[in-house]
Design a protein around this motif. Structure first.
Motif, short mmCIF file in Angstrom:
data_model
loop_
_atom_site.label_atom_id
_atom_site.label_comp_id
_atom_site.label_asym_id
_atom_site.label_seq_id
_atom_site.Cartn_x
_atom_site.Cartn_y
_atom_site.Cartn_z
N GLY A 105 0.82 -1.20 0.00
CA GLY A 105 0.00 0.00 0.00
C GLY A 105 0.86 1.25 0.00
N PRO A 106 0.21 2.42 0.07
CA PRO A 106 0.94 3.68 0.04
C PRO A 106 1.59 3.97 1.38
N VAL A 107 2.44 4.99 1.40
CA VAL A 107 2.99 5.45 2.67
C VAL A 107 1.95 6.32 3.37
N PRO A 151 -6.54 -3.88 5.93
CA PRO A 151 -5.59 -3.07 6.69
C PRO A 151 -4.15 -3.38 6.33
N LEU A 152 -3.91 -4.47 5.57
CA LEU A 152 -2.54 -4.75 5.12
C LEU A 152 -2.00 -3.62 4.25
N LYS A 153 -2.90 -2.80 3.68
CA LYS A 153 -2.45 -1.66 2.88
C LYS A 153 -1.76 -0.60 3.73
N ALA A 154 -1.91 -0.69 5.07
CA ALA A 154 -1.22 0.24 5.97
C ALA A 154 0.15 -0.27 6.38
N LEU A 155 0.48 -1.51 5.99
CA LEU A 155 1.71 -2.14 6.46
C LEU A 155 2.96 -1.41 5.97
N ASN A 156 2.96 -0.98 4.73
CA ASN A 156 4.10 -0.26 4.16
C ASN A 156 4.42 0.96 5.02
N HIS A 157 3.40 1.76 5.33
CA HIS A 157 3.61 2.96 6.14
C HIS A 157 4.08 2.61 7.55
N ILE A 198 4.64 -6.36 1.53
CA ILE A 198 5.86 -5.70 1.99
C ILE A 198 6.64 -5.24 0.76
N PRO A 199 6.97 -3.94 0.65
CA PRO A 199 7.67 -3.43 -0.54
C PRO A 199 9.00 -4.14 -0.76
#
Length: 269
Positions: A105-107, A151-157, A198-199
């Motif tokens: 996901g995005p930062v 909510p995995l889209k918040a993992l990167n941030h 994970i990026p």
């Protein structure tokens, strides 16, 4: 079933699936004296105060598209902090298709989706070895949502918001929702591994293992830093001040601490 921007599951009413992310991170430091340990704990308290943690969670709320209803935050003595955000449904807008794909996901980015009965929490736990030498800081973050976006889209941030040596990540989808024909849906997006969220630039820094129970929609990933610069683990001095024997000993102690956290057991009794 994969959701795309053009093709979505047509539901009967609200999406009642609960998607829960638990993200645990560990930061390790070598503190050979009481003074170094106290200085490290003071640094952690400043770096991860309730005020800064609140901003991190507000950014998470932006990423998952939630209205913040209430914030409870507290710094503790002698160390540690907790923050809880109660978040609620936001207006539904069209989101990019990548928000429904198994990818990082995005930062920080404002994307508004449908949510309800959701919360975001963080608790921190500084601790240290009784004989000095190793100090460890742990942060536990929980993101629980009802709605379309994971909510995995918040993992990167979240990963980029903390100095992390070891990460333990759990993700689970609970409950069910129904399509327009009344057919139960126990998951509404494809997922094979948390690692895919994970990026790449972060993933290449870690050794990672999965323990997944696909039929129960339970996913578990553990990550341990592969290589590190000893200077990042010394407090108040640099590795050039160490003797060769000290350099080896401290490096081995840090590696042992990482391994024991990663494998969840004491390697040296």
């Amino acid at each position: 079933m994969k959701l795309t921007h053009k093709e979505r599951i047509e539901l009967h009413g609200f999406n009642n699936l609960t998607k829960s992310l638990s993200f645990n991170m560990y930061d390790i430091c070598f503190t050979r004296t009481k003074e170094e340990r106290e200085a490290y704990l003071n640094y952690i308290d400043e770096q991860y105060s309730a005020e800064r943690l609140t901003q991190i969670l507000k950014d998470v709320a932006d990423i998952i598209g939630a209205h913040v209803l209430n914030i409870a935050s507290q710094d503790f003595e002698p160390a540690g902090a907790s923050v809880t955000l109660l978040v609620s449904e936001a207006p539904v807008e069209h989101a990019p298709s990548e928000y429904f794909e198994e990818s990082p996901g995005p930062v920080v980015e404002n994307v508004v989706l449908q949510l309800d009965k959701s919360h975001v929490t963080v608790h921190t736990y500084p601790e240290y070895h009784p004989d000095e030498g190793i100090s460890t800081f742990r942060a536990d973050i929980d993101v629980s949502t009802c709605g379309e976006i994971s909510p995995l889209k918040a993992l990167n941030h979240l990963i980029r918001s903390f100095e992390t040596d070891v990460m333990i990540i759990d993700y689970r989808v609970r409950g069910f929702t129904r399509n327009k024909d009344g057919y139960k849906l126990f998951i509404d997006h494809d997922i094979s591994s948390i690692q895919n969220y994970i990026p790449e630039d972060i993933a290449e820094q870690f050794d990672m293992i999965d323990v997944n129970v696909y039929q129960e929609h339970i996913f578990h990933t553990k990550c341990k830093l592969r290589e590190f610069d000893l200077n990042n683990y010394l407090f108040g001095y640099t590795k050039d001040k160490l003797t060769p024997d000290e350099h080896i000993e401290i490096t081995e102690r840090i590696k042992l601490e990482m391994d024991e956290i990663f494998y969840g057991k004491n390697i040296v009794e």
